[in-house]
Design an enzyme around this catalytic site. Structure first.
Site, mmCIF file in Angstrom:
data_model
loop_
_atom_site.group_PDB
_atom_site.id
_atom_site.type_symbol
_atom_site.label_atom_id
_atom_site.label_comp_id
_atom_site.label_asym_id
_atom_site.label_seq_id
_atom_site.Cartn_x
_atom_site.Cartn_y
_atom_site.Cartn_z
ATOM 1 N N LYS A 10 0.835 -1.208 0.000
ATOM 2 C CA LYS A 10 0.000 0.000 0.000
ATOM 3 C C LYS A 10 0.871 1.260 0.000
ATOM 4 C CE LYS A 10 -3.270 3.018 0.774
ATOM 5 N NZ LYS A 10 -4.119 3.555 -0.249
ATOM 6 N N LYS A 28 2.318 10.982 5.103
ATOM 7 C CA LYS A 28 2.605 9.831 5.980
ATOM 8 C C LYS A 28 2.861 8.575 5.136
ATOM 9 C CE LYS A 28 -0.884 7.664 7.200
ATOM 10 N NZ LYS A 28 -1.745 6.536 6.856
HETATM 11 P P1 NAD Z 1 -9.854 10.348 9.116
HETATM 12 O O1 NAD Z 1 -8.987 11.279 9.879
HETATM 13 O O2 NAD Z 1 -10.989 10.883 8.311
HETATM 14 O O3 NAD Z 1 -10.453 9.228 10.100
HETATM 15 C C1 NAD Z 1 -9.752 8.636 11.154
HETATM 16 C C2 NAD Z 1 -10.761 8.332 12.248
HETATM 17 O O4 NAD Z 1 -10.123 7.596 13.279
HETATM 18 C C3 NAD Z 1 -11.322 9.608 12.889
HETATM 19 O O5 NAD Z 1 -12.741 9.576 12.856
HETATM 20 C C4 NAD Z 1 -10.776 9.565 14.311
HETATM 21 O O6 NAD Z 1 -11.653 10.147 15.261
HETATM 22 C C5 NAD Z 1 -10.619 8.071 14.510
HETATM 23 N N1 NAD Z 1 -9.676 7.703 15.563
HETATM 24 C C6 NAD Z 1 -8.371 8.030 15.660
HETATM 25 N N2 NAD Z 1 -7.832 7.476 16.754
HETATM 26 C C7 NAD Z 1 -8.824 6.783 17.366
HETATM 27 C C8 NAD Z 1 -8.890 6.000 18.557
HETATM 28 N N3 NAD Z 1 -7.826 5.815 19.331
HETATM 29 N N4 NAD Z 1 -10.087 5.445 18.891
HETATM 30 C C9 NAD Z 1 -11.177 5.635 18.105
HETATM 31 N N5 NAD Z 1 -11.178 6.369 16.961
HETATM 32 C C10 NAD Z 1 -10.004 6.924 16.603
HETATM 33 O O7 NAD Z 1 -8.862 9.527 8.182
HETATM 34 P P2 NAD Z 1 -9.274 8.635 6.915
HETATM 35 O O8 NAD Z 1 -9.182 9.472 5.688
HETATM 36 O O9 NAD Z 1 -10.515 7.891 7.231
HETATM 37 O O10 NAD Z 1 -8.027 7.646 6.871
HETATM 38 C C11 NAD Z 1 -7.934 6.532 7.750
HETATM 39 C C12 NAD Z 1 -6.849 5.619 7.195
HETATM 40 O O11 NAD Z 1 -7.234 5.180 5.886
HETATM 41 C C13 NAD Z 1 -5.499 6.335 7.061
HETATM 42 O O12 NAD Z 1 -4.453 5.468 7.413
HETATM 43 C C14 NAD Z 1 -5.455 6.688 5.576
HETATM 44 O O13 NAD Z 1 -4.133 6.815 5.111
HETATM 45 C C15 NAD Z 1 -6.211 5.492 4.975
HETATM 46 N N6 NAD Z 1 -6.825 5.750 3.667
HETATM 47 C C16 NAD Z 1 -7.578 6.865 3.450
HETATM 48 C C17 NAD Z 1 -8.132 7.077 2.183
HETATM 49 C C18 NAD Z 1 -8.977 8.288 1.889
HETATM 50 O O14 NAD Z 1 -9.266 8.531 0.703
HETATM 51 N N7 NAD Z 1 -9.408 9.037 2.897
HETATM 52 C C19 NAD Z 1 -7.908 6.146 1.146
HETATM 53 C C20 NAD Z 1 -7.165 4.998 1.422
HETATM 54 C C21 NAD Z 1 -6.619 4.810 2.678
#
Ligand code: NAD
Length: 294
Positions: free
Chosen positions: A169, A238
C-alpha cells in the site's frame, strides 16, 4: 459473525457501512461527530473501544497511523487486554509494516491474531464495494478474514505475510503521488501551450500517458472545481514517508519519488496538512501561471 469497527472517518465509515448487511456490527470512534453519522444505521454504537473489543470475534480498525493503533491497543483505552483470546484484529489503516509486525508479535502471546488489510480506491471505491483490500497475513489468516473482507469488496488481494499489505500500500501511494504530480505538471504545460484542461485530460486518458490522475483525480476533483477528494495532504505525506523509509532501510535509490515527495512537502507548507490532496493542483497553477480549474 459478530464484527466490530473502530475508526469511522472519511475511509472507515464507508468501509464499515458495507459490513452492516452481512454481519452484526459494533462501531466506535473517539469523535462524536463520526459516531453520530452512524445513528440510524444498522449497527450497534458502543461507548468505548474496550466495550467493542469484549463483544466481538473480529475487530477492524481504520485509524490515521500505526502509532494510533499502538496507542489504541496498549495506551489508556487498553483494547489489547479487552480483546477475547482467539480474536482477530484486521488493521485497515494505511500503516507501517515494521510497526504492524511488532504489534502482531506482541498480540500473538495472548492468542490474538493481527493482520494488515489497507485499502486503495478511496471512499468512492468503498461505497461501490470495489475497493482494493491488500492483505498481509498467512494463508490461514487470509482464509479466516475473507468472509468479512469479502463483504466489503469483491477485490480482496493477498500480498504476503503480516506487514506485506502495508508495504504494498505504501509503495502504491508513492506511485500515485508521482503520477498525480507528473499529470498536474504536464496538464499545466499543455494549458500554457493553449490546450483547454478538459481536452488535455480527455486526450491523455485515451493515450499512453493515462493513469489514475487522468482517469479519476483530474476529472472528478479538479476539472469539476470541487477540489475535494476526502484524502488529506498529511495522510499522503505519511504514506509516502513509509515507502521512502523502506527504500532507505533497503538501500534502494528512488530519485523520481524523492522529487515528488519534495513537491508534496512544498504544497503542504503552502496549504496545510489538513488540506485535501486536490489543493496540490493550486501549487501547480501558481508555479506555471496556467489555470487548470474551471
Ligand atoms: P480520518 O482522519 O478521516 O479518520 C480517522 C478516524 O479515526 C477519525 O474519525 C478519528 O476520530 C478516529 N480515531 C483516531 N484514533 C482513534 C482511537 N484511538 N479510537 C477511536 N477512533 C479513533 O482519516 P481517513 O481518511 O478515514 O483515513 C484513515 C486511514 O485510511 C489512514 O491510514 C489513511 O491513510 C487510509 N486511507 C484513506 C483514504 C482516503 O481517501 N481518505 C484512502 C485509502 C486509505
Amino acid at each position: 459473525m459478530h464484527v466490530g469497527f473502530i475508526g469511522l472517518g472519511n475511509m472507515g465509515a464507508p468501509l464499515a457501512r458495507r459490513l452492516c448487511t452481512d454481519h452484526t456490527l459494533w462501531v466506535f470512534d473517539q469523535s462524536q461527530t463520526a459516531v453520530d453519522a452512524f445513528t440510524g444505521a444498522d449497527a450497534q454504537v458502543v461507548k468505548s473501544a474496550a466495550e467493542l473489543a469484549e463483544s466481538v470475534d473480529i475487530v477492524l480498525t481504520c485509524l490515521p497511523t500505526s502509532e494510533d493503533l499502538r496507542s489504541l491497543l496498549f495506551g489508556d483505552q487498553q483494547v489489547a487486554s479487552a480483546l477475547k483470546a482467539g480474536a482477530m484484529l484486521i488493521d485497515m489503516t494505511t500503516g507501517d509494516p515494521g510497526i504492524t509486525r511488532d504489534l502482531a508479535s506482541k498480540l500473538v502471546m495472548d492468542g490474538i491474531e493481527l493482520i494488515d488489510a489497507p485499502v486503495s480506491g478511496g471512499p468512492k471505491g468503498a461505497t461501490a464495494g470495489t475497493i482494493a483490500i491488500i492483505v498481509g497475513g498467512s494463508d490461514a489468516q487470509f482464509a479466516r478474514a475473507l468472509p468479512v473482507l469479502g463483504s466489503i469488496s469483491c477485490n480482496v488481494l493477498h500480498a504476503g505475510d503480516v506487514g506485506a499489505g502495508h508495504a504494498v500500500k505504501a509503495g502504491n501511494n508513492l506511485l500515485n503521488l508521482v503520477c498525480r504530480l507528473a499529470s498536474f505538471e504536464v496538464v499545466s504545460l499543455l494549458v500554457k501551450a493553449g490546450v483547454t484542461p478538459e481536452n488535455a485530460v480527455a486526450i491523455i486518458q485515451k493515450s499512453s500517458g493515462r493513469n489514475y490522475a487522468t482517469e479519476i483525480t483530474l476529472p472528478d476533483n479538479i476539472l469539476s472545481g470541487t477540489l475535494h477528494q476526502g484524502f488529506t495532504m498529511g495522510l499522503m505525506h505519511k504514506d509516502s514517508s513509509v515507502a521512502l523509509q523502506m527504500a532507505n532501510d533497503l538501500d534502494v535509490p528512488l530519485p523520481i519519488s524523492t522529487t515528488a515527495f519534495a513537491n508534496l512537502k512544498k504544497a503542504m507548507n503552502e496549504h496545510g496538512q489538513e488540506s485535501d490532496m486536490s489543493a496540490v493542483a493550486l501549487t501547480y497553477e501558481n508555479d506555471s501561471g496556467a489555470r487548470i480549474r474551471p
